[in-house]
Design a protein around this motif. Structure first.
Motif, PDB file in Angstrom:
ATOM      1  N   GLY A  87       0.820  -1.211   0.000  1.00  0.00           N
ATOM      2  CA  GLY A  87       0.000   0.000   0.000  1.00  0.00           C
ATOM      3  C   GLY A  87       0.851   1.257   0.000  1.00  0.00           C
ATOM      4  N   ARG A  88       0.299   2.332   0.563  1.00  0.00           N
ATOM      5  CA  ARG A  88       1.023   3.610   0.608  1.00  0.00           C
ATOM      6  C   ARG A  88       2.041   3.614   1.731  1.00  0.00           C
ATOM      7  N   MET A  89       3.226   4.108   1.387  1.00  0.00           N
ATOM      8  CA  MET A  89       4.310   4.199   2.353  1.00  0.00           C
ATOM      9  C   MET A  89       4.987   5.548   2.188  1.00  0.00           C
ATOM     10  N   SER A  90       5.674   5.962   3.206  1.00  0.00           N
ATOM     11  CA  SER A  90       6.487   7.182   3.125  1.00  0.00           C
ATOM     12  C   SER A  90       7.895   6.795   2.704  1.00  0.00           C
ATOM     13  N   GLU A  91       8.542   7.670   1.954  1.00  0.00           N
ATOM     14  CA  GLU A  91       9.934   7.432   1.574  1.00  0.00           C
ATOM     15  C   GLU A  91      10.744   7.314   2.867  1.00  0.00           C
ATOM     16  N   GLY A  92      11.562   6.274   2.946  1.00  0.00           N
ATOM     17  CA  GLY A  92      12.371   6.043   4.138  1.00  0.00           C
ATOM     18  C   GLY A  92      11.759   5.062   5.116  1.00  0.00           C
ATOM     19  N   GLU A  93      10.482   4.722   4.928  1.00  0.00           N
ATOM     20  CA  GLU A  93       9.804   3.789   5.828  1.00  0.00           C
ATOM     21  C   GLU A  93      10.234   2.350   5.519  1.00  0.00           C
ATOM     22  N   ILE A  94      10.325   1.562   6.569  1.00  0.00           N
ATOM     23  CA  ILE A  94      10.597   0.130   6.427  1.00  0.00           C
ATOM     24  C   ILE A  94       9.384  -0.612   6.969  1.00  0.00           C
ATOM     25  N   ALA A  95       8.756  -1.420   6.116  1.00  0.00           N
ATOM     26  CA  ALA A  95       7.535  -2.129   6.508  1.00  0.00           C
ATOM     27  C   ALA A  95       7.752  -3.631   6.385  1.00  0.00           C
ATOM     28  N   THR A  96       7.059  -4.380   7.227  1.00  0.00           N
ATOM     29  CA  THR A  96       7.115  -5.840   7.155  1.00  0.00           C
ATOM     30  C   THR A  96       5.706  -6.402   7.045  1.00  0.00           C
ATOM     31  N   LYS A  97       5.614  -7.536   6.384  1.00  0.00           N
ATOM     32  CA  LYS A  97       4.338  -8.247   6.255  1.00  0.00           C
ATOM     33  C   LYS A  97       4.570  -9.712   6.570  1.00  0.00           C
ATOM     34  N   PRO A  98       3.728 -10.270   7.430  1.00  0.00           N
ATOM     35  CA  PRO A  98       3.815 -11.710   7.668  1.00  0.00           C
ATOM     36  C   PRO A  98       3.129 -12.464   6.531  1.00  0.00           C
ATOM     37  N   LEU A  99       3.680 -13.609   6.194  1.00  0.00           N
ATOM     38  CA  LEU A  99       3.122 -14.458   5.151  1.00  0.00           C
ATOM     39  C   LEU A  99       3.049 -15.886   5.669  1.00  0.00           C
TER      40      LEU A  99
END
Length: 139
Positions: A51-63
């Protein structure tokens, strides 16, 4: 008497509507991705959307990776188009009809706009890889 009727009605509604009692319901842990015998022959793909993120953000998603094939498999290696994606997993055999937890990380540092990255998972079964498309809109 009223309580008995109430419980009977609730039970019938759950059966009629395909409901599951709250005590036995378990919420899924992340997006489910399935590998079957056909995946080894023809390959397969799925998309994971951040989805939408900010530049510099680190996101994780469980699978959840589920092995619906007839053979055990091990993820032998992963090829990725960008260093901004990382897939954490245990390099253990995944038996048929079993599920393994994975964690996908997307690092938006230095990224801008709509992003589409590719991860290819190769397994001990050989054949074609499972392709995961990683999508994000970085502002």
């Amino acid at each position: 008497m009223v309580r008995g009727w109430f419980l009977l009605v609730v039970g019938l509604l759950m059966v009629a509507c395909g409901g599951t009692p709250a005590a036995s319901y378990r919420a899924p842990f992340g997006q489910k991705i399935t590998i079957d015998d056909q995946t080894f022959v023809a390959g397969g793909s799925d998309t994971v959307r951040f989805g939408r993120m900010s530049e510099g953000e680190i996101a994780t998603k469980p699978l959840q990776l589920t092995n619906s094939s007839s053979k055990p498999l091990v993820i032998t290696h992963i090829e990725r188009t960008c260093g901004c994606t990382t897939l954490d997993y245990e390099p253990q055999p995944l038996m048929p009809d079993s599920t393994m937890q994975l964690r996908l990380r997307f690092d938006a540092r230095g990224e801008w706009g709509w992003q589409l990255k590719r991860l290819q998972l190769y397994t001990s079964q050989g054949g074609k890889p499972l392709t995961l498309w990683v999508e994000a809109d970085v502002e």
